[in-house]
Design a protein around this motif. Structure first.
Motif, short mmCIF file in Angstrom:
data_model
loop_
_atom_site.label_atom_id
_atom_site.label_comp_id
_atom_site.label_asym_id
_atom_site.label_seq_id
_atom_site.Cartn_x
_atom_site.Cartn_y
_atom_site.Cartn_z
N ASN A 66 57.56 -27.19 63.21
CA ASN A 66 58.40 -26.71 62.12
C ASN A 66 57.95 -25.35 61.59
OD1 ASN A 66 60.18 -28.87 62.24
ND2 ASN A 66 58.90 -30.11 60.88
N THR A 104 58.84 -22.80 64.21
CA THR A 104 60.28 -22.57 64.18
C THR A 104 60.64 -21.60 63.06
OG1 THR A 104 60.82 -24.71 65.16
CG2 THR A 104 62.52 -23.68 63.81
N PHE A 144 68.35 -20.64 67.08
CA PHE A 144 68.10 -21.96 67.63
C PHE A 144 69.21 -22.32 68.60
CE2 PHE A 144 66.61 -26.21 67.86
CZ PHE A 144 67.71 -27.03 67.86
N GLU A 148 67.28 -28.68 71.15
CA GLU A 148 66.00 -29.38 71.17
C GLU A 148 66.09 -30.52 72.17
OE1 GLU A 148 64.01 -32.37 68.07
OE2 GLU A 148 63.89 -30.27 67.40
N THR A 208 58.15 -32.49 72.26
CA THR A 208 59.39 -32.05 71.60
C THR A 208 59.49 -30.56 71.86
OG1 THR A 208 59.12 -33.72 69.88
CG2 THR A 208 60.65 -31.92 69.43
N ARG A 222 61.85 -26.99 71.62
CA ARG A 222 62.96 -26.26 71.02
C ARG A 222 63.13 -24.93 71.73
NH1 ARG A 222 61.46 -27.38 64.71
NH2 ARG A 222 62.06 -29.59 64.73
N GLU A 236 60.69 -20.78 74.23
CA GLU A 236 60.55 -22.23 74.21
C GLU A 236 59.30 -22.58 73.41
OE1 GLU A 236 60.14 -25.79 77.54
OE2 GLU A 236 59.37 -23.79 78.01
N SER A 253 73.70 -25.74 74.96
CA SER A 253 74.07 -27.03 74.39
C SER A 253 75.25 -27.62 75.13
CB SER A 253 74.40 -26.90 72.91
OG SER A 253 73.24 -26.53 72.21
N SER A 308 72.12 -28.87 61.80
CA SER A 308 70.67 -28.76 61.95
C SER A 308 70.16 -27.59 61.12
CB SER A 308 70.33 -28.54 63.42
OG SER A 308 68.99 -28.11 63.53
N TYR A 335 67.95 -25.67 61.90
CA TYR A 335 67.51 -24.64 62.81
C TYR A 335 68.66 -23.91 63.46
CZ TYR A 335 63.58 -27.60 62.04
OH TYR A 335 62.63 -28.35 61.44
N SER A 336 69.87 -24.39 63.26
CA SER A 336 71.02 -23.81 63.92
C SER A 336 71.54 -22.60 63.16
CB SER A 336 72.14 -24.84 64.01
OG SER A 336 73.30 -24.26 64.55
#
Length: 154
Positions: free
Chosen positions: A14, A17, A28, A31, A38, A40, A50, A138, A149, A151-152
């Motif tokens: 986090n 990010t 973003f 994920e 994990t 992203r 990445e 995606s 999200s 992060y989006s």
């Protein structure tokens, strides 16, 4: 062969990010979970970044991923000495196939082949407003980007 992404192991996913988004305006993309990792992906201009988090990993590493037309062609040119250091090939839901060569404990090289998936195979309806360049990964993963999200930025 062209640069596809740079992968970096991180201690705090986090915080990392937040850093890449605020410092580099990274967008973003998606994920995934791969084993205990994990991962992203973010868009940074012409390539992706990445971020990889593994809860039990003590030695952090990084890798450069090269996009190739054929993983098989790469495997056919790997020396017998390097063959022992190859991980994969791995198949991902989004149509990617990749192999890794361990250069040392801290550095890997990845070769990645993207196989486009047919839109008809996607089960989740995708609003047309979602179909743009930042969502293509995606889409190939079989789902629309979650715009809720944090992060989006798509």
């Amino acid at each position: 062969m062209k640069l596809h992404h740079i992968g970096i192991d991180v201690v705090d996913l986090n915080k990392s990010t937040e850093y890449v988004q605020s410092t580099y305006q990274a967008r973003f993309l998606f994920e995934i979970t791969f084993g205990e990792e994990t991962i992203r992906f973010f868009q940074l201009n012409e390539f992706m970044l990445e971020l990889i988090y593994h809860p039990a990993k003590e030695q952090l590493s990084c890798h450069v991923a090269w996009q190739v037309d054929s993983i098989d062609r790469i495997l056919n040119h790997i020396s017998s000495e390097d063959e022992k250091k190859i991980e994969g090939p791995y198949q991902f839901e989004n149509g990617w196939t990749s192999i890794f060569l361990e250069v040392d404990e801290e550095l890997y090289v990845e070769w990645l082949e993207e196989t486009p998936l047919l839109i008809d195979t996607i089960e989740t309806p995708i609003p047309s407003v979602m179909v743009d360049s930042c969502c293509r990964y995606s889409l190939s993963a079989g789902r629309a980007l979650d715009t809720t999200s944090p992060y989006s930025s798509c």
